[in-house]
Design a protein around this motif. Structure first.
Motif, PDB file in Angstrom:
ATOM      1  N   VAL A  77       1.169  -0.903  -0.136  1.00  0.00           N
ATOM      2  CA  VAL A  77       0.299   0.078   0.482  1.00  0.00           C
ATOM      3  C   VAL A  77       1.049   1.546   0.158  1.00  0.00           C
ATOM      4  O   VAL A  77       0.130   2.055  -1.055  1.00  0.00           O
ATOM      5  CB  VAL A  77      -1.011  -0.137   1.292  1.00  0.00           C
ATOM      6  CG1 VAL A  77      -2.220   0.984   1.477  1.00  0.00           C
ATOM      7  CG2 VAL A  77      -2.480  -0.766   1.204  1.00  0.00           C
ATOM      8  N   HIS A  78       2.246   0.654   0.648  1.00  0.00           N
ATOM      9  CA  HIS A  78       2.443   2.574   0.591  1.00  0.00           C
ATOM     10  C   HIS A  78       3.360   2.611  -0.246  1.00  0.00           C
ATOM     11  O   HIS A  78       3.851   3.653  -0.728  1.00  0.00           O
ATOM     12  CB  HIS A  78       4.064   2.321   2.113  1.00  0.00           C
ATOM     13  CG  HIS A  78       3.179   2.250   2.965  1.00  0.00           C
ATOM     14  ND1 HIS A  78       2.265   2.793   3.719  1.00  0.00           N
ATOM     15  CD2 HIS A  78       3.264   0.689   3.910  1.00  0.00           C
ATOM     16  CE1 HIS A  78       1.578   2.442   4.665  1.00  0.00           C
ATOM     17  NE2 HIS A  78       2.521   1.217   4.924  1.00  0.00           N
ATOM     18  N   THR A  79       3.735   1.431  -0.905  1.00  0.00           N
ATOM     19  CA  THR A  79       4.446   1.575  -2.672  1.00  0.00           C
ATOM     20  C   THR A  79       3.501   2.240  -3.409  1.00  0.00           C
ATOM     21  O   THR A  79       4.242   3.219  -4.052  1.00  0.00           O
ATOM     22  CB  THR A  79       5.137   0.137  -2.850  1.00  0.00           C
ATOM     23  OG1 THR A  79       5.941  -0.605  -2.269  1.00  0.00           O
ATOM     24  CG2 THR A  79       5.955   0.313  -4.015  1.00  0.00           C
ATOM     25  N   LEU A  80       2.313   1.332  -3.266  1.00  0.00           N
ATOM     26  CA  LEU A  80       1.444   2.563  -3.876  1.00  0.00           C
ATOM     27  C   LEU A  80       1.251   4.383  -4.258  1.00  0.00           C
ATOM     28  O   LEU A  80       1.123   4.739  -4.926  1.00  0.00           O
ATOM     29  CB  LEU A  80       0.282   1.845  -4.397  1.00  0.00           C
ATOM     30  CG  LEU A  80       0.183   0.375  -4.830  1.00  0.00           C
ATOM     31  CD1 LEU A  80      -1.126  -0.601  -4.341  1.00  0.00           C
ATOM     32  CD2 LEU A  80       0.498   0.474  -6.364  1.00  0.00           C
ATOM     33  N   SER A  81       0.894   4.305  -2.686  1.00  0.00           N
ATOM     34  CA  SER A  81       1.243   5.802  -2.116  1.00  0.00           C
ATOM     35  C   SER A  81       2.368   6.530  -2.452  1.00  0.00           C
ATOM     36  O   SER A  81       2.194   7.849  -2.710  1.00  0.00           O
ATOM     37  CB  SER A  81       0.249   6.137  -1.172  1.00  0.00           C
ATOM     38  OG  SER A  81       1.520   5.397   0.440  1.00  0.00           O
ATOM     39  N   LEU A  82       3.601   5.828  -2.678  1.00  0.00           N
ATOM     40  CA  LEU A  82       4.740   6.636  -2.983  1.00  0.00           C
ATOM     41  C   LEU A  82       4.667   6.859  -4.477  1.00  0.00           C
ATOM     42  O   LEU A  82       5.431   8.201  -4.475  1.00  0.00           O
ATOM     43  CB  LEU A  82       5.749   5.422  -2.611  1.00  0.00           C
ATOM     44  CG  LEU A  82       7.110   5.934  -2.744  1.00  0.00           C
ATOM     45  CD1 LEU A  82       7.479   7.854  -2.182  1.00  0.00           C
ATOM     46  CD2 LEU A  82       8.189   5.145  -2.804  1.00  0.00           C
ATOM     47  N   SER A  83       4.670   5.773  -5.333  1.00  0.00           N
ATOM     48  CA  SER A  83       4.519   6.163  -6.545  1.00  0.00           C
ATOM     49  C   SER A  83       3.098   6.566  -7.019  1.00  0.00           C
ATOM     50  O   SER A  83       3.824   7.839  -7.591  1.00  0.00           O
ATOM     51  CB  SER A  83       4.805   5.151  -7.052  1.00  0.00           C
ATOM     52  OG  SER A  83       3.771   4.132  -7.199  1.00  0.00           O
TER      53      SER A  83
ATOM     54  N   THR B 151      14.181   5.502  -3.188  1.00  0.00           N
ATOM     55  CA  THR B 151      13.196   6.277  -2.144  1.00  0.00           C
ATOM     56  C   THR B 151      12.069   4.800  -1.581  1.00  0.00           C
ATOM     57  O   THR B 151      11.900   5.360  -0.184  1.00  0.00           O
ATOM     58  CB  THR B 151      12.026   6.853  -3.086  1.00  0.00           C
ATOM     59  OG1 THR B 151      13.391   7.988  -3.801  1.00  0.00           O
ATOM     60  CG2 THR B 151      12.143   7.988  -2.236  1.00  0.00           C
ATOM     61  N   GLY B 152      11.852   4.123  -1.594  1.00  0.00           N
ATOM     62  CA  GLY B 152      10.960   3.096  -1.163  1.00  0.00           C
ATOM     63  C   GLY B 152      11.300   2.751   0.122  1.00  0.00           C
ATOM     64  O   GLY B 152      11.193   2.202   1.129  1.00  0.00           O
ATOM     65  N   THR B 153      13.156   2.266  -0.452  1.00  0.00           N
ATOM     66  CA  THR B 153      13.688   1.487   0.115  1.00  0.00           C
ATOM     67  C   THR B 153      14.100   2.390   1.720  1.00  0.00           C
ATOM     68  O   THR B 153      14.504   1.675   2.835  1.00  0.00           O
ATOM     69  CB  THR B 153      15.402   0.934  -0.020  1.00  0.00           C
ATOM     70  OG1 THR B 153      14.622   0.164  -1.155  1.00  0.00           O
ATOM     71  CG2 THR B 153      15.879   0.003   1.132  1.00  0.00           C
ATOM     72  N   TRP B 154      14.626   3.652   1.622  1.00  0.00           N
ATOM     73  CA  TRP B 154      14.453   4.650   2.678  1.00  0.00           C
ATOM     74  C   TRP B 154      13.453   4.519   2.933  1.00  0.00           C
ATOM     75  O   TRP B 154      13.516   4.690   4.587  1.00  0.00           O
ATOM     76  CB  TRP B 154      14.913   5.390   1.813  1.00  0.00           C
ATOM     77  CG  TRP B 154      15.039   7.333   2.607  1.00  0.00           C
ATOM     78  CD1 TRP B 154      15.851   6.788   3.277  1.00  0.00           C
ATOM     79  CD2 TRP B 154      14.336   8.064   3.353  1.00  0.00           C
ATOM     80  NE1 TRP B 154      15.193   7.785   4.592  1.00  0.00           N
ATOM     81  CE2 TRP B 154      14.306   8.687   4.318  1.00  0.00           C
ATOM     82  CE3 TRP B 154      12.832   8.382   1.887  1.00  0.00           C
ATOM     83  CZ2 TRP B 154      13.939  10.040   4.291  1.00  0.00           C
ATOM     84  CZ3 TRP B 154      12.897   9.202   2.158  1.00  0.00           C
ATOM     85  CH2 TRP B 154      12.613   9.910   3.357  1.00  0.00           C
ATOM     86  N   LEU B 155      12.318   5.274   2.430  1.00  0.00           N
ATOM     87  CA  LEU B 155      11.290   5.238   3.196  1.00  0.00           C
ATOM     88  C   LEU B 155      10.984   3.803   4.439  1.00  0.00           C
ATOM     89  O   LEU B 155      11.076   4.303   5.012  1.00  0.00           O
ATOM     90  CB  LEU B 155       9.581   5.751   2.558  1.00  0.00           C
ATOM     91  CG  LEU B 155       8.969   5.843   3.159  1.00  0.00           C
ATOM     92  CD1 LEU B 155       8.696   7.525   4.186  1.00  0.00           C
ATOM     93  CD2 LEU B 155       7.539   6.244   1.826  1.00  0.00           C
ATOM     94  N   LEU B 156      10.822   2.777   4.135  1.00  0.00           N
ATOM     95  CA  LEU B 156      10.528   2.012   4.719  1.00  0.00           C
ATOM     96  C   LEU B 156      11.313   1.648   6.229  1.00  0.00           C
ATOM     97  O   LEU B 156      10.887   1.482   6.842  1.00  0.00           O
ATOM     98  CB  LEU B 156      10.520   0.366   3.554  1.00  0.00           C
ATOM     99  CG  LEU B 156       8.986   1.138   2.846  1.00  0.00           C
ATOM    100  CD1 LEU B 156       9.434  -0.803   2.091  1.00  0.00           C
ATOM    101  CD2 LEU B 156       7.921   0.956   3.579  1.00  0.00           C
ATOM    102  N   ALA B 157      12.926   2.096   5.511  1.00  0.00           N
ATOM    103  CA  ALA B 157      13.453   1.435   6.564  1.00  0.00           C
ATOM    104  C   ALA B 157      13.700   2.529   7.421  1.00  0.00           C
ATOM    105  O   ALA B 157      13.895   2.769   8.884  1.00  0.00           O
ATOM    106  CB  ALA B 157      15.192   1.768   6.180  1.00  0.00           C
TER     107      ALA B 157
END
Length: 391
Positions: free
Chosen positions: A111-117, A151-157
């Motif tokens: 879900v966060h990946t979709l809202s990120l992209s 960006t997704g990797t950084w945000l999740l970490a």
């Protein structure tokens, strides 16, 4: 006054009439302000020559990973940067260092990946200063998939429990993002970016706009597909992002009063008022992003790329509305728009049932945290950022 201001510069008097003199002056200053602490480190590296610069860069990376205390005789600029980054701003609950952004993990990482992209990054690319900067520094269309993944990797970490604690992978990633911005300022200037038109490269307006994209825009986007948060959870998210703003080098005067969506909307209106319409580079970035994400959806959702594009265009329209998506050159996908709306209502009903049981909600959070950690392992054969886990 209006007649003599530089091309592209905001009209301070018009801003003052709408937002008040203090906020108008703050926005005007923010457009020409970078990140003094990080910029000073880059200036030291450049002034030190090739060998000295390598030594300073190595010390910087060691200090980011192992802390200021690990360095012997750090340079003044490096010591100032790390002293600030390792501190917790006044009024910040230190418990955030351990809890991370808890409400975020009531939803699965996909879900966060979709809202990120289709949400955050797409809106970020609508800024002409950011889009032109990416074109100037050579990180435009050909880097879309890599930029999304990084960006997704950084945000999740960074948002995981412990992710903002100095030395953690999330903190290290945050400081590396900050230093990347500082290097991009220098590179953009070396390549002749028009600062009269676009402001300082990666200026404080750009940083705050991106901060809002990761908070206001992302939370609102997720709510439209059924993954909304309570007011208390929303306040908690903003409190955590105050600490991330500090670590990213964002001027606290710009964001420290933001504790709710209403506060964020006021700040977003100010930022939007000093941001021009999308540039041609914005539309190129948006198209490249949609294409990159559509390719990533093929395996987990078994969607051919054309259908993936239509799904993402429908999500983007739901997240941002017609004006934004049309301005970015995205086409309508009426069938997918209906499907997304129906699915969002179904998910919202399911979420309400889960929320009736605190134990069920906590179990979902634990599963989603575990799934996020799995995504961040070094095993390249592991699940993709778009694999669905949890409730």
């Amino acid at each position: 006054m209006t007649a003599t201001r530089p091309p592209g510069a905001p009209d301070r008097d018009a801003l003052a009439a709408r937002f008040g003199p203090r906020r108008a002056d703050l926005a005007v200053r923010a457009r020409t302000a970078g990140d003094p602490l990080a910029d000073a480190v880059v200036a030291e590296i450049r002034a030190a020559g090739r060998e000295g610069g390598r030594a300073l860069t190595a010390a910087l990376q060691r200090g980011i990973r192992d802390g200021l205390a690990s360095l012997t005789g750090p340079s003044p600029a490096l010591a100032a940067l790390l002293t600030s980054a390792e501190s917790v701003p006044a009024g910040t609950d230190p418990a955030i260092l351990d809890t991370g952004i808890r409400p975020m993990f009531t939803a699965p990482p996909a879900v966060h990946t979709l809202s990120l992209s289709a949400g955050a990054l797409l809106r970020t690319y609508g800024s002409p200063s950011i889009a032109v900067l990416l074109g100037t520094t050579g990180r435009l269309v050909e880097s879309a998939e890599r930029r999304l993944t990084e960006t997704g990797t950084w945000l999740l970490a960074a948002t995981l429990p412990g992710g903002m604690r100095p030395g953690s992978p999330g903190y290290v990633g945050t400081l590396q993002v900050r230093m990347l911005h500082a290097h991009m300022r220098v590179l953009a200037r070396d390549r002749g970016l028009d600062e009269a038109l676009h402001g300082t490269p990666v200026n404080q307006v750009d940083l705050v706009r991106t901060w809002l994209d990761f908070t206001l825009v992302s939370m609102r986007a997720e709510a439209t597909i059924g993954f909304g948060l309570t007011p208390a959870e929303t306040t908690e998210v903003y409190a955590c992002w105050q600490l991330l703003a500090h670590q990213l080098g964002i001027d606290p005067e710009l964001v420290r009063d933001v504790t709710s969506h209403a506060d964020a909307e006021e700040l977003d209106a100010l930022v939007t008022a000093v941001t021009g319409p999308p540039a041609p580079e914005s539309r190129a970035l948006a198209g490249a992003l949609i294409g990159a994400v559509a390719a990533l959806l093929v395996q987990p959702l078994r969607l051919p790329v054309p259908q993936g594009r239509r799904l993402l265009q429908a999500l983007a329209r739901r997240f941002h509305g017609a004006a934004v998506t049309t301005g970015l050159g995205l086409r309508r996908s009426p069938g997918w728009e209906v499907a997304v709306a129906v699915l969002g209502r179904v998910i919202a009903v399911q979420r309400r049932w889960v929320r009736r049981s605190p134990a069920s909600l906590e179990a979902a959070r634990v599963r989603n945290i575990a799934a996020t950690r799995a995504l961040l392992t070094e095993d390249r054969g592991g699940p993709s950022l778009f694999e669905t886990h949890g409730a």
